[in-house]
Design a protein around this motif. Structure first.
Motif, mmCIF file in Angstrom:
data_model
loop_
_atom_site.group_PDB
_atom_site.id
_atom_site.type_symbol
_atom_site.label_atom_id
_atom_site.label_comp_id
_atom_site.label_asym_id
_atom_site.label_seq_id
_atom_site.Cartn_x
_atom_site.Cartn_y
_atom_site.Cartn_z
ATOM 1 N N GLY A 180 -6.724 -1.968 -13.295
ATOM 2 C CA GLY A 180 -6.380 -3.179 -12.563
ATOM 3 C C GLY A 180 -7.475 -3.599 -11.597
ATOM 4 O O GLY A 180 -7.778 -4.793 -11.464
ATOM 5 N N LEU A 181 -8.075 -2.630 -10.928
ATOM 6 C CA LEU A 181 -9.162 -2.941 -9.994
ATOM 7 C C LEU A 181 -10.371 -3.511 -10.730
ATOM 8 O O LEU A 181 -11.002 -4.473 -10.265
ATOM 9 C CB LEU A 181 -9.559 -1.680 -9.218
ATOM 10 C CG LEU A 181 -8.528 -1.155 -8.224
ATOM 11 C CD1 LEU A 181 -8.981 0.176 -7.626
ATOM 12 C CD2 LEU A 181 -8.263 -2.172 -7.118
ATOM 13 N N THR A 216 -3.646 -7.427 -17.441
ATOM 14 C CA THR A 216 -2.924 -6.157 -17.352
ATOM 15 C C THR A 216 -1.567 -6.231 -18.051
ATOM 16 O O THR A 216 -1.136 -5.258 -18.684
ATOM 17 C CB THR A 216 -2.730 -5.750 -15.888
ATOM 18 O OG1 THR A 216 -2.147 -6.844 -15.151
ATOM 19 C CG2 THR A 216 -4.054 -5.385 -15.245
ATOM 20 N N THR A 266 0.833 -1.208 0.000
ATOM 21 C CA THR A 266 0.000 0.000 0.000
ATOM 22 C C THR A 266 0.864 1.253 0.000
ATOM 23 O O THR A 266 0.622 2.203 -0.763
ATOM 24 C CB THR A 266 -0.929 0.003 1.226
ATOM 25 O OG1 THR A 266 -1.748 -1.175 1.207
ATOM 26 C CG2 THR A 266 -1.825 1.229 1.218
ATOM 27 N N LEU A 319 -4.350 2.041 -12.332
ATOM 28 C CA LEU A 319 -4.834 1.486 -11.074
ATOM 29 C C LEU A 319 -6.310 1.133 -11.181
ATOM 30 O O LEU A 319 -6.726 0.042 -10.767
ATOM 31 C CB LEU A 319 -4.618 2.494 -9.945
ATOM 32 C CG LEU A 319 -5.230 2.130 -8.589
ATOM 33 C CD1 LEU A 319 -4.622 0.845 -8.057
ATOM 34 C CD2 LEU A 319 -5.035 3.267 -7.595
ATOM 35 N N ARG A 335 -0.344 7.489 -12.471
ATOM 36 C CA ARG A 335 -1.084 6.628 -13.394
ATOM 37 C C ARG A 335 -2.322 6.042 -12.716
ATOM 38 O O ARG A 335 -2.441 4.835 -12.499
ATOM 39 C CB ARG A 335 -0.169 5.514 -13.913
ATOM 40 C CG ARG A 335 1.002 6.044 -14.746
ATOM 41 C CD ARG A 335 1.975 4.953 -15.103
ATOM 42 N NE ARG A 335 3.095 5.477 -15.874
ATOM 43 C CZ ARG A 335 4.199 4.789 -16.163
ATOM 44 N NH1 ARG A 335 4.318 3.536 -15.721
ATOM 45 N NH2 ARG A 335 5.178 5.341 -16.866
ATOM 46 N N TYR A 336 -3.253 6.914 -12.422
ATOM 47 C CA TYR A 336 -4.470 6.486 -11.739
ATOM 48 C C TYR A 336 -5.350 5.639 -12.657
ATOM 49 O O TYR A 336 -6.107 4.785 -12.189
ATOM 50 C CB TYR A 336 -5.242 7.714 -11.248
ATOM 51 C CG TYR A 336 -4.505 8.502 -10.204
ATOM 52 C CD1 TYR A 336 -4.552 8.148 -8.864
ATOM 53 C CD2 TYR A 336 -3.735 9.614 -10.567
ATOM 54 C CE1 TYR A 336 -3.871 8.874 -7.907
ATOM 55 C CE2 TYR A 336 -3.042 10.343 -9.611
ATOM 56 C CZ TYR A 336 -3.108 9.967 -8.285
ATOM 57 O OH TYR A 336 -2.421 10.684 -7.336
ATOM 58 N N GLN A 344 4.166 5.239 -5.835
ATOM 59 C CA GLN A 344 4.121 5.128 -7.294
ATOM 60 C C GLN A 344 3.133 6.129 -7.884
ATOM 61 O O GLN A 344 3.412 6.778 -8.891
ATOM 62 C CB GLN A 344 3.715 3.705 -7.689
ATOM 63 C CG GLN A 344 4.804 2.670 -7.545
ATOM 64 C CD GLN A 344 5.738 2.660 -8.754
ATOM 65 O OE1 GLN A 344 5.303 2.858 -9.868
ATOM 66 N NE2 GLN A 344 7.010 2.427 -8.509
ATOM 67 N N LEU A 345 1.970 6.253 -7.268
ATOM 68 C CA LEU A 345 0.961 7.180 -7.769
ATOM 69 C C LEU A 345 1.427 8.628 -7.627
ATOM 70 O O LEU A 345 1.166 9.460 -8.511
ATOM 71 C CB LEU A 345 -0.358 6.969 -7.016
ATOM 72 C CG LEU A 345 -1.063 5.631 -7.272
ATOM 73 C CD1 LEU A 345 -2.285 5.506 -6.382
ATOM 74 C CD2 LEU A 345 -1.459 5.490 -8.744
ATOM 75 N N LEU A 400 2.483 1.585 -3.395
ATOM 76 C CA LEU A 400 1.511 2.010 -4.398
ATOM 77 C C LEU A 400 1.265 3.515 -4.315
ATOM 78 O O LEU A 400 1.224 4.206 -5.342
ATOM 79 C CB LEU A 400 0.197 1.255 -4.203
ATOM 80 C CG LEU A 400 -0.980 1.702 -5.082
ATOM 81 C CD1 LEU A 400 -0.643 1.511 -6.558
ATOM 82 C CD2 LEU A 400 -2.247 0.952 -4.705
#
Length: 236
Positions: free
Chosen positions: A197-198, A220, A178, A194, A190-191, A184-185, A181
């Protein structure tokens, strides 16, 4: 392994190592307790003390190491175990491809850099600027390897002397992912990926609950391979 890469008594090398240490601290907070759980569980399953230590030193595969405990206890052949570990960690190949331009020059350092390229190491390295030296990237991987082995040895020591309940400590890995992540965001923003992927995992969970993670990862990865070609076709 770092001796031929970072010369001793070099001010630049010392600054590089300090920067690598700072970047690896979040991983240490997850690797030490999780490695301790692995060492403890492996010893409690009946293994000799040196087996989890050797596994963390030479295998260093995270989830695959936890998988190997029940498989070895049940007498699974080593060939089957190796194939399962390859399937679990095959994603690391793509990590290496993304960092080909940031490899160390020394052959031993380059090999060790590839060996220590875990999910968490890649997450940290991919957020660093391109001017960060490859030697510092090697140092980050080496420190993360050190944290995992330190945790394993602590778990082994506890496993051979104490009876402890380690239920719930595996949440440390979830917390670590978490944090990575979020970083990374913040770095890449790169929302959309994300969200994609969800959505992929949600659909796979509804369609094939037992294989949801594998299916969403395949989707993905396939999309990631096709995305640059799709983007290049839309450019004027």
């Amino acid at each position: 392994m770092l001796a031929p890469v970072i010369p001793p008594r070099s001010p630049h090398a010392i600054r590089s190592l300090r920067a690598a240490l700072t970047r690896s601290v979040p991983v240490a907070l997850g690797y030490v307790p999780l490695g301790a759980v692995f060492g403890f569980v492996f010893v409690q399953a009946g293994a000799d003390w040196w087996m989890p230590v050797l596994a963390s030193l030479l295998v260093y595969a995270g989830a695959a190491q936890f998988m190997m405990v029940p498989l070895l206890v049940s007498g699974t052949p080593l060939g089957t175990l190796a194939l399962a570990a390859l399937a679990i960690n095959f994603r690391h190949v793509f990590y290496g491809l993304a960092l080909l331009h940031r490899q160390a020059k020394h052959p031993l350092a380059r090999a060790y850099q590839s060996f220590t390229l875990t999910d968490e190491t890649f997450a940290i390295v991919s957020t660093t600027d391109n001017h960060v030296s490859p030697n510092q990237l090697v140092a980050i991987g080496a420190l993360n390897h050190l944290w995992w082995n330190l945790g394993t040895m602590l778990g082994v020591a506890a496993g051979v002397t104490l009876e402890l309940n380690v239920a719930g400590l595996d949440f440390a890995l979830t917390a670590l992912f978490t944090v990575l992540l979020v970083e990374q965001l913040r770095t890449h923003g790169r929302y959309g990926m994300l969200a994609l992927g969800l959505v992929a995992y949600t659909l796979a969970r509804w369609w094939q609950p037992e294989h949801a993670l594998l299916l969403s990862m395949l989707f993905t990865v396939t999309l990631g391979l096709a995305w640059p070609q799709a983007a290049s076709r839309t450019r004027p």
